[in-house]
Design a protein around this motif. Structure first.
Motif, PDB file in Angstrom:
ATOM      1  N   GLU A  77       0.831  -1.208   0.000  1.00 21.32           N
ATOM      2  CA  GLU A  77       0.000   0.000   0.000  1.00 21.32           C
ATOM      3  C   GLU A  77       0.861   1.253   0.000  1.00 21.32           C
ATOM      4  O   GLU A  77       0.576   2.221  -0.719  1.00 21.32           O
ATOM      5  CB  GLU A  77      -0.936   0.003   1.213  1.00 21.32           C
ATOM      6  CG  GLU A  77      -1.876   1.196   1.227  1.00 21.32           C
ATOM      7  CD  GLU A  77      -2.869   1.174   2.375  1.00 21.32           C
ATOM      8  OE1 GLU A  77      -3.352   2.257   2.758  1.00 21.32           O
ATOM      9  OE2 GLU A  77      -3.168   0.077   2.884  1.00 21.32           O
ATOM     10  N   GLY A  81       1.112   4.228  -2.940  1.00 19.34           N
ATOM     11  CA  GLY A  81       0.968   5.657  -2.702  1.00 19.34           C
ATOM     12  C   GLY A  81       2.135   6.473  -3.222  1.00 19.34           C
ATOM     13  O   GLY A  81       1.999   7.677  -3.484  1.00 19.34           O
ATOM     14  N   ARG A 249      -5.877   6.147  -2.688  1.00 20.29           N
ATOM     15  CA  ARG A 249      -5.860   7.115  -1.575  1.00 20.29           C
ATOM     16  C   ARG A 249      -5.156   8.396  -2.008  1.00 20.29           C
ATOM     17  O   ARG A 249      -5.633   9.509  -1.742  1.00 20.29           O
ATOM     18  CB  ARG A 249      -5.145   6.511  -0.366  1.00 20.29           C
ATOM     19  CG  ARG A 249      -5.887   5.429   0.409  1.00 20.29           C
ATOM     20  CD  ARG A 249      -5.067   5.094   1.639  1.00 20.29           C
ATOM     21  NE  ARG A 249      -5.433   3.899   2.320  1.00 20.29           N
ATOM     22  CZ  ARG A 249      -6.325   3.826   3.337  1.00 20.29           C
ATOM     23  NH1 ARG A 249      -6.958   4.921   3.717  1.00 20.29           N
ATOM     24  NH2 ARG A 249      -6.571   2.675   3.937  1.00 20.29           N
ATOM     25  N   ARG A 250      -4.001   8.238  -2.669  1.00 10.38           N
ATOM     26  CA  ARG A 250      -3.231   9.402  -3.108  1.00 10.38           C
ATOM     27  C   ARG A 250      -3.994  10.192  -4.169  1.00 10.38           C
ATOM     28  O   ARG A 250      -4.049  11.434  -4.118  1.00 10.38           O
ATOM     29  CB  ARG A 250      -1.882   8.923  -3.659  1.00 10.38           C
ATOM     30  CG  ARG A 250      -1.076   9.982  -4.389  1.00 10.38           C
ATOM     31  CD  ARG A 250      -0.523  11.049  -3.471  1.00 10.38           C
ATOM     32  NE  ARG A 250       0.157  12.070  -4.261  1.00 10.38           N
ATOM     33  CZ  ARG A 250       1.438  12.003  -4.638  1.00 10.38           C
ATOM     34  NH1 ARG A 250       2.181  10.935  -4.294  1.00 10.38           N
ATOM     35  NH2 ARG A 250       1.982  12.966  -5.335  1.00 10.38           N
ATOM     36  N   HIS A 283     -14.727   8.462  -2.920  1.00 12.29           N
ATOM     37  CA  HIS A 283     -14.430   8.039  -1.544  1.00 12.29           C
ATOM     38  C   HIS A 283     -15.083   6.697  -1.230  1.00 12.29           C
ATOM     39  O   HIS A 283     -14.440   5.804  -0.646  1.00 12.29           O
ATOM     40  CB  HIS A 283     -14.912   9.104  -0.562  1.00 12.29           C
ATOM     41  CG  HIS A 283     -14.812   8.691   0.873  1.00 12.29           C
ATOM     42  ND1 HIS A 283     -13.622   8.647   1.566  1.00 12.29           N
ATOM     43  CD2 HIS A 283     -15.763   8.276   1.754  1.00 12.29           C
ATOM     44  CE1 HIS A 283     -13.831   8.233   2.797  1.00 12.29           C
ATOM     45  NE2 HIS A 283     -15.124   7.994   2.943  1.00 12.29           N
ATOM     46  N   VAL A 286     -13.167   3.891  -2.874  1.00 15.95           N
ATOM     47  CA  VAL A 286     -11.912   3.611  -2.170  1.00 15.95           C
ATOM     48  C   VAL A 286     -12.179   2.805  -0.906  1.00 15.95           C
ATOM     49  O   VAL A 286     -11.456   1.839  -0.607  1.00 15.95           O
ATOM     50  CB  VAL A 286     -11.173   4.925  -1.830  1.00 15.95           C
ATOM     51  CG1 VAL A 286      -9.958   4.646  -0.939  1.00 15.95           C
ATOM     52  CG2 VAL A 286     -10.723   5.629  -3.109  1.00 15.95           C
ATOM     53  N   GLU A 287     -13.208   3.152  -0.167  1.00 16.23           N
ATOM     54  CA  GLU A 287     -13.519   2.433   1.066  1.00 16.23           C
ATOM     55  C   GLU A 287     -13.913   0.983   0.785  1.00 16.23           C
ATOM     56  O   GLU A 287     -13.518   0.067   1.520  1.00 16.23           O
ATOM     57  CB  GLU A 287     -14.643   3.148   1.824  1.00 16.23           C
ATOM     58  CG  GLU A 287     -14.228   4.467   2.442  1.00 16.23           C
ATOM     59  CD  GLU A 287     -13.106   4.307   3.453  1.00 16.23           C
ATOM     60  OE1 GLU A 287     -13.194   3.397   4.305  1.00 16.23           O
ATOM     61  OE2 GLU A 287     -12.129   5.070   3.376  1.00 16.23           O
ATOM     62  N   ILE A 290     -10.740  -0.878   0.037  1.00 18.11           N
ATOM     63  CA  ILE A 290      -9.985  -1.152   1.267  1.00 18.11           C
ATOM     64  C   ILE A 290     -10.549  -2.387   1.966  1.00 18.11           C
ATOM     65  O   ILE A 290      -9.803  -3.289   2.378  1.00 18.11           O
ATOM     66  CB  ILE A 290     -10.028   0.072   2.204  1.00 18.11           C
ATOM     67  CG1 ILE A 290      -9.239   1.235   1.595  1.00 18.11           C
ATOM     68  CG2 ILE A 290      -9.472  -0.276   3.583  1.00 18.11           C
ATOM     69  CD1 ILE A 290      -9.428   2.553   2.331  1.00 18.11           C
TER      70      ILE A 290
END
Length: 374
Positions: A77, A81, A249-250, A283, A286-287, A290
């Motif tokens: 991860e 990034g 995330r980035r 968002h 992305v969640e 994850i």
């Protein structure tokens, strides 16, 4: 899902993140990837000797720190990034994983070399008509005295131009399964047609024409590599998913920051409700990515069918999220999103490539459906 890092894992995450922030410059790595040798060997040695992360997930018996899948997730991860191009997944996850499963003195020696940064591996498994099936192999290996003779072709072997050793899949006359052979770079009869991929990494198509290797080049038992390949592939999927999470995330953070700074009609574009909705959707993607990555990481030690279901679900989820987040980031940045000056364009290319690594989104949806069918 309860997923909390231990104190040691938090320290590993902070160490890797701080090292990359201080030493891994995006502009320098892109230059090495585009017009240089494709990577930064001095950075790879620093990974091994200064921060010790090449052995973080490997057993102490080969010089590692006896970590596991969570340590791999943390490192991958962080690498995502920072858009690290060095061959971590190909060497440490896939290569070392296959060597550990094969066992033997030669495998232990090479694993120690991976920890020290001296050995780089690449898996030569895919062929022109194999698709994602790593066991659909037409490359052959036959015994000739004390040697094996390999003939065949392999396609899109990532990291092959950087590798010191290739791990080549082949079929032998006396077995129905797939065998795995160690072929050092530069072996006579081995030809690499190297190229740069869309995400600025190195790969090659390989021709094996009467390649001769010693008897101990056979890793593990003859025809017994099918299960090892399946496990290594799922571990690679988990690592690539973690890398994608780091990249997304980035990308999301950069997009939100850009929306705060870029002004149109006298106000920041981040104040426009339609753009706010798009960033909220990013968002959410992305969640979900994850959560899927955490799940497959925790399932890597489960029974093969359970592990495979988690890997298929994670790769399909990541593929959808990477596509949406990457394309949305470029769109919200406007024309600037595709320039070399901004990082988002480079991340977009990597997220696009990840959608096709270790199986496409559609292939893993079909794989998941097959694995859950009564």
């Amino acid at each position: 899902m309860d997923f909390e890092y231990t104190a040691e894992q938090q320290l590993l995450r902070d160490t890797v993140t701080e090292f990359l922030a201080a030493r891994y410059e995006l502009e320098k790595s892109r230059a090495a990837a585009r017009v240089g040798i494709g990577w930064q060997p001095e950075i790879w040695q620093a990974f091994a000797n200064e921060v010790g992360i090449l052995g973080a997930a490997l057993p102490e018996s080969v010089g590692g720190f006896d970590g596991g899948p969570v340590e791999t997730l943390i490192i991958a991860e962080a690498f995502g990034g920072a858009l690290v191009v060095e061959p971590y997944v190909d060497t440490v996850v896939v290569g070392a994983g296959l060597l550990q499963r094969a066992g033997g003195a030669r495998a232990a020696e090479l694993s120690s070399g991976i920890v020290s940064g001296d050995v780089i591996t690449a898996l030569a498994a895919l062929e022109a008509d194999s698709g994602y099936n790593l066991t659909k192999v037409s490359t052959t290996a036959r015994r000739d005295g004390d040697e094996w003779v390999l003939d065949g072709t392999k396609t899109v072997v990532t990291s092959a131009p950087l590798a010191t050793h290739l791990l080549v899949t082949a079929r032998t006359p006396d077995s129905d399964g797939v065998s795995l052979f160690l072929v050092p770079a530069g072996t006579a009869g081995l030809t690499l047609h190297s190229y740069r991929t869309i995400d600025e990494r190195r790969a090659a198509d390989i021709v094996l024409d009467g390649v001769r290797v010693p008897a101990d080049a056979l890793l593990g038992s003859e025809g017994a590599a099918d299960d090892s390949l399946a496990a290594a592939a799922d571990e690679a999927i988990a690592a690539v998913c973690a890398e994608a999470v780091g990249a997304m995330r980035r990308v999301l953070a950069d997009t939100v920051e850009y929306a705060k700074q870029r002004r149109q009609f006298g106000v920041p574009i981040g104040s426009f409700q339609a753009l706010q909705h798009r960033m909220v959707d990013m968002h959410f993607e992305v969640e979900q990515a994850i959560a899927a990555t955490y799940l497959v990481t925790l399932k890597l030690g489960a029974a093969p069918a359970e592990r495979a279901r988690a890997a298929a679900a994670a790769k399909a989820t990541i593929g959808r999220a990477a596509r949406f987040v990457g394309q949305s980031a470029v769109q919200l940045h406007g024309a600037m999103g595709m320039t070399e000056e901004l990082a988002v364009g480079h991340f977009f290319k990597r997220l696009t490539a990840i959608q096709f690594e270790w199986g496409t989104t559609d292939q893993h949806i079909a794989r998941y459906a097959a694995l859950t069918r009564p």
